[in-house]
Write an enzyme that holds these catalytic residues in place. Sequence first.
Site, PDB file in Angstrom:
ATOM      1  N   LYS A  43       0.808  -1.222   0.000  1.00  0.00           N
ATOM      2  CA  LYS A  43       0.000   0.000   0.000  1.00  0.00           C
ATOM      3  C   LYS A  43       0.838   1.266   0.000  1.00  0.00           C
ATOM      4  O   LYS A  43       0.357   2.338  -0.359  1.00  0.00           O
ATOM      5  CB  LYS A  43      -0.959   0.009   1.208  1.00  0.00           C
ATOM      6  CG  LYS A  43      -2.126  -0.951   1.059  1.00  0.00           C
ATOM      7  CD  LYS A  43      -3.224  -0.624   2.058  1.00  0.00           C
ATOM      8  CE  LYS A  43      -4.439  -1.506   1.865  1.00  0.00           C
ATOM      9  NZ  LYS A  43      -5.496  -1.226   2.831  1.00  0.00           N
ATOM     10  N   LYS A  67      -4.537 -10.952  -6.502  1.00  0.00           N
ATOM     11  CA  LYS A  67      -5.824 -11.314  -5.898  1.00  0.00           C
ATOM     12  C   LYS A  67      -6.945 -10.393  -6.386  1.00  0.00           C
ATOM     13  O   LYS A  67      -6.701  -9.244  -6.752  1.00  0.00           O
ATOM     14  CB  LYS A  67      -5.733 -11.306  -4.365  1.00  0.00           C
ATOM     15  CG  LYS A  67      -5.573  -9.943  -3.753  1.00  0.00           C
ATOM     16  CD  LYS A  67      -5.905  -9.950  -2.261  1.00  0.00           C
ATOM     17  CE  LYS A  67      -5.959  -8.514  -1.770  1.00  0.00           C
ATOM     18  NZ  LYS A  67      -6.571  -8.291  -0.501  1.00  0.00           N
ATOM     19  N   LYS A  69     -11.079  -4.973  -4.576  1.00  0.00           N
ATOM     20  CA  LYS A  69     -11.948  -3.836  -4.863  1.00  0.00           C
ATOM     21  C   LYS A  69     -11.155  -2.595  -5.251  1.00  0.00           C
ATOM     22  O   LYS A  69     -11.708  -1.657  -5.792  1.00  0.00           O
ATOM     23  CB  LYS A  69     -12.838  -3.542  -3.656  1.00  0.00           C
ATOM     24  CG  LYS A  69     -12.089  -3.345  -2.357  1.00  0.00           C
ATOM     25  CD  LYS A  69     -13.013  -3.531  -1.162  1.00  0.00           C
ATOM     26  CE  LYS A  69     -12.247  -3.544   0.139  1.00  0.00           C
ATOM     27  NZ  LYS A  69     -13.003  -4.102   1.243  1.00  0.00           N
TER      28      LYS A  69
HETATM   29  P1  AMP Z   1     -10.444  -6.288   2.993  1.00  0.00           P
HETATM   30  O1  AMP Z   1     -11.300  -6.088   1.815  1.00  0.00           O
HETATM   31  O2  AMP Z   1      -8.989  -6.106   2.703  1.00  0.00           O
HETATM   32  O3  AMP Z   1     -10.920  -5.551   4.219  1.00  0.00           O
HETATM   33  O4  AMP Z   1     -10.589  -7.836   3.319  1.00  0.00           O
HETATM   34  C1  AMP Z   1     -11.653  -8.354   4.063  1.00  0.00           C
HETATM   35  C2  AMP Z   1     -11.547  -9.860   4.161  1.00  0.00           C
HETATM   36  O5  AMP Z   1     -11.729 -10.467   2.887  1.00  0.00           O
HETATM   37  C3  AMP Z   1     -10.189 -10.346   4.677  1.00  0.00           C
HETATM   38  O6  AMP Z   1     -10.391 -11.467   5.513  1.00  0.00           O
HETATM   39  C4  AMP Z   1      -9.480 -10.731   3.423  1.00  0.00           C
HETATM   40  O7  AMP Z   1      -8.487 -11.702   3.653  1.00  0.00           O
HETATM   41  C5  AMP Z   1     -10.622 -11.286   2.574  1.00  0.00           C
HETATM   42  N1  AMP Z   1     -10.323 -11.157   1.139  1.00  0.00           N
HETATM   43  C6  AMP Z   1     -10.120  -9.993   0.464  1.00  0.00           C
HETATM   44  N2  AMP Z   1      -9.879 -10.246  -0.838  1.00  0.00           N
HETATM   45  C7  AMP Z   1      -9.919 -11.604  -0.978  1.00  0.00           C
HETATM   46  C8  AMP Z   1      -9.730 -12.485  -2.099  1.00  0.00           C
HETATM   47  N3  AMP Z   1      -9.454 -12.019  -3.304  1.00  0.00           N
HETATM   48  N4  AMP Z   1      -9.851 -13.815  -1.878  1.00  0.00           N
HETATM   49  C9  AMP Z   1     -10.151 -14.296  -0.652  1.00  0.00           C
HETATM   50  N5  AMP Z   1     -10.326 -13.512   0.445  1.00  0.00           N
HETATM   51  C10 AMP Z   1     -10.213 -12.180   0.290  1.00  0.00           C
END
Ligand code: AMP
Length: 327
Positions: free
Chosen positions: A111, A192, A195
């Site tokens: 980031k 990965k 968003k």
């Molecule tokens: P975040 O959007 O970074 O707040 O992630 C929220 C949750 O979603 C966390 O537990 C991440 O590890 C999971 N997560 C985010 N992107 C992915 C992805 N592409 N595949 C699987 N889990 C994800």
Amino acid sequence: MKKVLSGIQPSGKLTLGNYIGAIKNFVTLQDDYACNFMVVDLHAITVPQEPAALTEQSEAVAALYIAAGIDPNKANVYLQSHVMQHAQLGWLLTTLTSMGELERMTQFKDKSAGKESVGAGLFVYPALMAADILVYNADLVPVGEDQKQHLELTRDLAGRFNHRYGDYFTIPEPYIPEVGARIMSLDDASIKMSKSNPNPGSYIALLDEPDVIRKKISRATTDSGREVKFDPENKPEVSNLITIYSQCAGLTIEEVEKRYEGQMYGPFKKDLAEAVVSVIEPLQQRYREIRESGELRQILRQGAERASEMAEKTLQDVQRLMGFVVK
Ligand code: AMP
Ligand code: TRP
């Protein structure tokens, strides 16, 4: 009853990766654990957020939790900023964390890469995450693969505190699904699904229209082969699509492979799109009902109230152990 805690940032739209890697497992765990599921708004502001967007996204994520099947009568659903003890314990844990540990965090490196100015909040982010977990003495933390390193740091900080001030914190375990912990981009299987990707074709947002989802899946990158076979090393794109199929249709990877034996990518992708839509469409329906019902604020208030009680007890214990004069 053992305790579970997790959170998702209200920064941008949630994706199918968030659903498969995290939210889907929250729903499974709520029957057997005392669960706290937060919207981590304090973490979201470690990168600039437009105030109106932060408000909207925070409510949207909370509503998506419930739409996905989290029952606010079983699990506490709330906003991180409504439970002050997170930030308070976060500060205490920051003082136990070394610069070197924070510098090694890959999320921070990603980031901050190429940025001229990097906020200090982004740097100390993992200490606040540790506080989120430890303030409830959570046993289990359901997250996707990318949060493993933060969990390791949380475990180290809990151990360090226990060593220095007396055995107090539970050392939490990560709960990372065997299949679906890392859903990849639809246009590039080496990164990965996220968003924050500037290309919306690379992800499926949970609030994408069904036809948009169908289009994105039909355009998803595959390979020049013709076998629907799970082989992440040699067929990363197809393997990612098989994983998504398996998670949305409730089938094992082998069952998906078997179903499409001898078939080409076309029919597979068509069915995949329907499998995804069949999960997302009812979720969107419930999402709209919750947003329109006006119940959300009350649910969040109640969740925060219950969570604060537990968190306050921990904070006072920790302060006492560290030698603060307790009120
Ligand atoms: P975040 O959007 O970074 O707040 O992630 C929220 C949750 O979603 C966390 O537990 C991440 O590890 C999971 N997560 C985010 N992107 C992915 C992805 N592409 N595949 C699987 N889990 C994800
Ligand atoms: N860092 C997590 C992410 O980006 C979000 C998060 C904050 C979290 N606090 C947490 C996840 C506590 C699990 C437990 O996805």
